[in-house]
Every structure is written in structure tokens, then in C-alpha cells.
Scaffold this motif. Structure first.
Motif, PDB file in Angstrom:
ATOM      1  N   GLN A   2       0.697  -1.064   0.318  1.00 56.70           N
ATOM      2  CA  GLN A   2       0.303   0.442  -0.085  1.00 56.70           C
ATOM      3  C   GLN A   2       0.664   1.177  -0.283  1.00 56.70           C
ATOM      4  O   GLN A   2       1.974   1.551   0.411  1.00 56.70           O
ATOM      5  CB  GLN A   2      -0.960   0.548   1.297  1.00 56.70           C
ATOM      6  N   ASN A   3       0.666   2.025  -0.776  1.00 58.39           N
ATOM      7  CA  ASN A   3       0.774   3.219  -1.007  1.00 58.39           C
ATOM      8  C   ASN A   3       0.221   4.457   0.499  1.00 58.39           C
ATOM      9  O   ASN A   3      -0.680   5.119  -0.291  1.00 58.39           O
ATOM     10  CB  ASN A   3       1.131   3.905  -2.286  1.00 58.39           C
ATOM     11  N   ALA A  32     -12.731   9.482  -9.133  1.00 57.95           N
ATOM     12  CA  ALA A  32     -11.559   9.937  -9.527  1.00 57.95           C
ATOM     13  C   ALA A  32     -11.837  11.510  -9.264  1.00 57.95           C
ATOM     14  O   ALA A  32     -10.779  12.741  -8.508  1.00 57.95           O
ATOM     15  CB  ALA A  32     -11.230   9.860 -10.778  1.00 57.95           C
ATOM     16  N   GLU A  33     -12.774  12.302  -9.388  1.00 55.39           N
ATOM     17  CA  GLU A  33     -13.167  13.627  -9.332  1.00 55.39           C
ATOM     18  C   GLU A  33     -13.271  14.391  -7.830  1.00 55.39           C
ATOM     19  O   GLU A  33     -12.687  15.396  -7.308  1.00 55.39           O
ATOM     20  CB  GLU A  33     -14.724  14.399 -10.432  1.00 55.39           C
ATOM     21  N   SER A  43      -7.701   4.933 -10.720  1.00 59.19           N
ATOM     22  CA  SER A  43      -7.112   3.721 -12.029  1.00 59.19           C
ATOM     23  C   SER A  43      -6.254   3.318 -11.252  1.00 59.19           C
ATOM     24  O   SER A  43      -6.410   1.926 -10.548  1.00 59.19           O
ATOM     25  CB  SER A  43      -8.280   3.774 -12.884  1.00 59.19           C
ATOM     26  N   THR A  44      -5.267   3.548 -11.544  1.00 60.76           N
ATOM     27  CA  THR A  44      -3.880   2.787 -10.921  1.00 60.76           C
ATOM     28  C   THR A  44      -2.937   2.897  -9.067  1.00 60.76           C
ATOM     29  O   THR A  44      -3.493   1.385  -8.177  1.00 60.76           O
ATOM     30  CB  THR A  44      -2.949   3.382 -11.081  1.00 60.76           C
ATOM     31  N   VAL A  45      -3.826   3.700  -8.686  1.00 64.81           N
ATOM     32  CA  VAL A  45      -4.106   4.395  -7.520  1.00 64.81           C
ATOM     33  C   VAL A  45      -5.124   3.426  -7.191  1.00 64.81           C
ATOM     34  O   VAL A  45      -4.236   2.743  -5.918  1.00 64.81           O
ATOM     35  CB  VAL A  45      -3.435   5.556  -6.832  1.00 64.81           C
ATOM     36  N   GLN A  52      -8.755  -4.164  -6.047  1.00 66.95           N
ATOM     37  CA  GLN A  52      -9.556  -4.724  -6.783  1.00 66.95           C
ATOM     38  C   GLN A  52      -9.730  -3.436  -7.262  1.00 66.95           C
ATOM     39  O   GLN A  52      -9.184  -2.311  -6.974  1.00 66.95           O
ATOM     40  CB  GLN A  52     -10.939  -4.737  -5.850  1.00 66.95           C
ATOM     41  N   THR A  53     -10.592  -3.572  -8.672  1.00 69.79           N
ATOM     42  CA  THR A  53     -10.416  -2.290  -9.342  1.00 69.79           C
ATOM     43  C   THR A  53     -11.126  -1.613  -8.992  1.00 69.79           C
ATOM     44  O   THR A  53     -12.543  -1.684  -8.097  1.00 69.79           O
ATOM     45  CB  THR A  53     -10.848  -2.473 -11.300  1.00 69.79           C
ATOM     46  N   PHE A  54     -12.475  -0.221  -9.172  1.00 68.64           N
ATOM     47  CA  PHE A  54     -12.873   0.307  -9.316  1.00 68.64           C
ATOM     48  C   PHE A  54     -14.104  -0.460  -9.545  1.00 68.64           C
ATOM     49  O   PHE A  54     -14.731  -0.189  -8.094  1.00 68.64           O
ATOM     50  CB  PHE A  54     -12.896   2.056  -9.565  1.00 68.64           C
TER      51      PHE A  54
END
Length: 84
Positions: A2-3, A32-33, A43-45, A52-54
Motif C-alpha cells: 500500500q502507498n 476520480a473527481e 484507477s491505478t492508485v 480491486q478495480t473501481f
């Protein structure tokens, strides 16, 4: 891994999803907004932070909401499906 520098933004995004999962207009772009990222960066973060993806995360939230409504409510399955 995790970042940590993005954990606050991802927490806000997850809260946004939990509060708006029933909105058919919810999207990666709106998420994202909400956190001030470009869609690609978000999406990447998001994927790196959650595993998991969004869309995968949104689907899990919707399924959990439907399961709760099925076990705790008197709504018809078709109404629950439409609501979530």
C-alpha cells in the motif's frame, strides 16, 4: 504494497462509493473527481491500494447491500436488484 500517501484519498473514494452505490451514474470518473485525481491515476492508485478495480469494489459494495436487504427487509428481490 500500500502507498500510504494515498490512503486518505482512497478512504474518501471508498466512502463515496458506499454512499452512492445505488446511483446508476456512479463511475470511475466521478470517483476520480471526488478525490482530485485524473481517471487514469485514480484507477491505478485505487487498484494498488485496495487490490480491486473501481468496478470490482463497487460490485462488492452492491452485493453486500443486496445481501443485507434480502436478509433484513421485506422487499422483493426484483426491487432490491433495481435499488442496488
Amino acid at each position: 504494497m500500500q502507498n500510504v500517501r494515498y490512503s486518505a484519498e482512497i478512504s474518501r473514494a471508498k466512502e463515496f462509493i458506499r454512499e452512492n452505490y445505488a446511483d446508476s451514474a456512479i463511475s470511475l470518473h466521478r470517483g476520480a473527481e471526488k478525490v482530485g485525481f485524473s481517471p487514469n491515476h485514480f484507477s491505478t492508485v485505487f487498484s494498488q491500494e485496495t487490490g480491486q478495480t473501481f468496478v470490482e469494489y463497487l460490485t462488492v459494495v452492491r452485493i453486500e447491500a443486496a445481501k443485507h436487504l434480502l436478509t433484513c427487509g421485506n422487499s422483493r428481490m426484483s426491487d432490491i436488484a433495481f435499488d442496488v
